[in-house]
Write an enzyme that holds these catalytic residues in place. Structure first.
Site, PDB file in Angstrom:
ATOM      1  N   CYS A 132       1.133  -1.024   0.105  1.00 29.59           N
ATOM      2  CA  CYS A 132       0.233  -0.336   0.136  1.00 29.59           C
ATOM      3  C   CYS A 132       1.089   1.380  -0.020  1.00 29.59           C
ATOM      4  CB  CYS A 132      -0.616   0.049   1.212  1.00 29.59           C
ATOM      5  SG  CYS A 132      -1.756   1.694   1.571  1.00 29.59           S
ATOM      6  N   CYS A 158      -0.370   3.695   2.187  1.00 27.55           N
ATOM      7  CA  CYS A 158      -0.081   3.685   3.603  1.00 27.55           C
ATOM      8  C   CYS A 158       1.096   4.130   4.264  1.00 27.55           C
ATOM      9  CB  CYS A 158      -0.596   2.676   4.291  1.00 27.55           C
ATOM     10  SG  CYS A 158      -2.252   1.746   2.769  1.00 27.55           S
ATOM     11  N   ASP A 159       2.088   3.498   3.108  1.00 25.92           N
ATOM     12  CA  ASP A 159       3.487   3.525   3.772  1.00 25.92           C
ATOM     13  C   ASP A 159       4.377   4.741   2.748  1.00 25.92           C
ATOM     14  OD1 ASP A 159       2.347   1.506   5.616  1.00 25.92           O
ATOM     15  OD2 ASP A 159       3.557   0.297   4.158  1.00 25.92           O
TER      16      ASP A 159
END
Ligand code: NAP
Length: 313
Positions: free
Chosen positions: A139, A142-143
């Site tokens: 992701c 997200c990261d």
């Protein structure tokens, strides 16, 4: 029994709170069926992990995936849907009402709409599991932030790989897309953006054979599938976008599904059990768009409404 110690009977139970589930809840709520939505582990579904969604109608400038999920939820709740932060763990579709066990209780339901979505596929190579969360990610939204001024590789050649790769250019110093063929599966617009981006390189005809590193990702072992030549490529991050597997294991043996586990539905979103409907990625291996998932969810709820009306005479 639910977390409050009460037995819960509902007319419509929606499993999953992505675009399909929340659209189904909106339609069922407006039909005054007081649907309950079990969010599962990912409120907003995969769409909520997408930084910007540019192809959902009504948002000419694009809309954040999480923001769109919140709007879906707010609209469904406004009409009376109840969103429960709970996960279905077991279903019994052989008796009526249907029974659904959750992490915190149990529901009985006259109809069920399955919108449990899909999860990202794993490469299944050495080092991947050990270094997940330590440089291996599925992701970018997200990261991506953790890779400021770092080198990353992206694995895959579909829309997700290219879109997420372009997203990570906001942070990373370089983005190298590793693709197993010499042609992308992704659409032409994303291909053009990738080919023109100064931070993005592509390595064709190559697979990641191993993720290397002790405490965190340090490199990947690459294998050229044409020459079998192996090389070590230094990188700080490995983002994997190689398709999805539907979250339908719970329904095995109870509902018809294809060989990949996607639920079989007809054009009315009916599964093989009367009163059980499905929409979104749990039942769609082909389109997988927010707008098509939302449409499938709405259709499932309309059909569930007809079913319940006929049942109540
Ligand atoms: P996808 O289209 O199935 O692409 C998966 C990619 O991963 C393919 O390029 C595939 O290679 C590669 N791959 C699969 N298994 C692999 C393995 N074991 N090792 C190395 N590479 C592997 O999946 P997706 O990109 O997640 O897209 C899914 C659906 O969502 C598509 O319909 C897509 O159009 C849609 N989507 C749309 C948007 C958008 O419209 N903006 C954004 C994201 C996703 P091959 O090409 O060789 O098969």
């Amino acid at each position: 029994m639910n977390s409050n110690g009460n037995s819960n009977h509902v007319k419509v139970l929606v499993l999953g709170a992505g675009p399909a589930g929340l659209s189904a809840a909106l339609y069922a709520a407006r039909a005054e069926l007081a649907p309950v939505v079990l969010t599962g582990t990912q409120l907003g579904g995969q769409a909520a992990l997408t930084f910007t969604i540019e192809n959902y109608p009504g948002f000419p400038e694009g809309v954040g995936g999480a923001q769109l999920g919140e709007l879906f939820q707010k609209q469904a709740e406004h009409f009376g849907a109840k969103v429960e932060y709970d996960t279905a763990s077991e279903v019994d579709l052989s008796q009526r009402p249907f029974r659904v066990k959750t992490d915190s209780g149990e529901y009985t339901a006259d109809s069920i709409i399955i919108s449990t979505g899909a999860d990202p596929n794993k490469l299944k190579v050495p080092g991947e599991e050990k270094l997940t969360g330590r440089g291996v990610s599925y992701c970018a939204t997200c990261d991506g932030w953790f890779f400021k001024d770092k080198k990353v590789v992206i694995v895959g050649g579909g829309d997700s790989a290219l879109e997420e790769g372009l997203f990570i250019t906001r942070y990373a110093s370089s983005v190298t897309i590793i693709h197993r063929r010499e042609e992308f599966r992704a659409g032409p617009l994303l291909q053009k953006r990738v080919s023109e981006h100064p931070k993005v390189n592509v390595i064709w005809n190559t697979v990641v054979a191993e993720v290397l590193g002790q405490e965190k990702v340090e490199a990947v072992r690459l294998k050229n599938v044409k020459t079998n030549e192996e090389t070590i490529f230094e990188t700080d991050g490995v983002f994997i976008f190689i398709g999805h597997t539907p979250n339908t294991q719970m329904f095995k043996g109870q509902l018809e599904m294809d060989s990949l586990g996607y639920l079989r539905v007809n054009d009315k979103m009916e599964t093989s059990v009367e009163g059980v409907y499905a929409g979104g990625e749990a039942a769609d291996s082909h389109f997988r768009q927010v707008v098509t998932s939302a449409g499938m969810g709405a259709a499932a709820a309309i059909q569930a409404t007809h079913f319940l009306e006929a049942k109540s005479g």
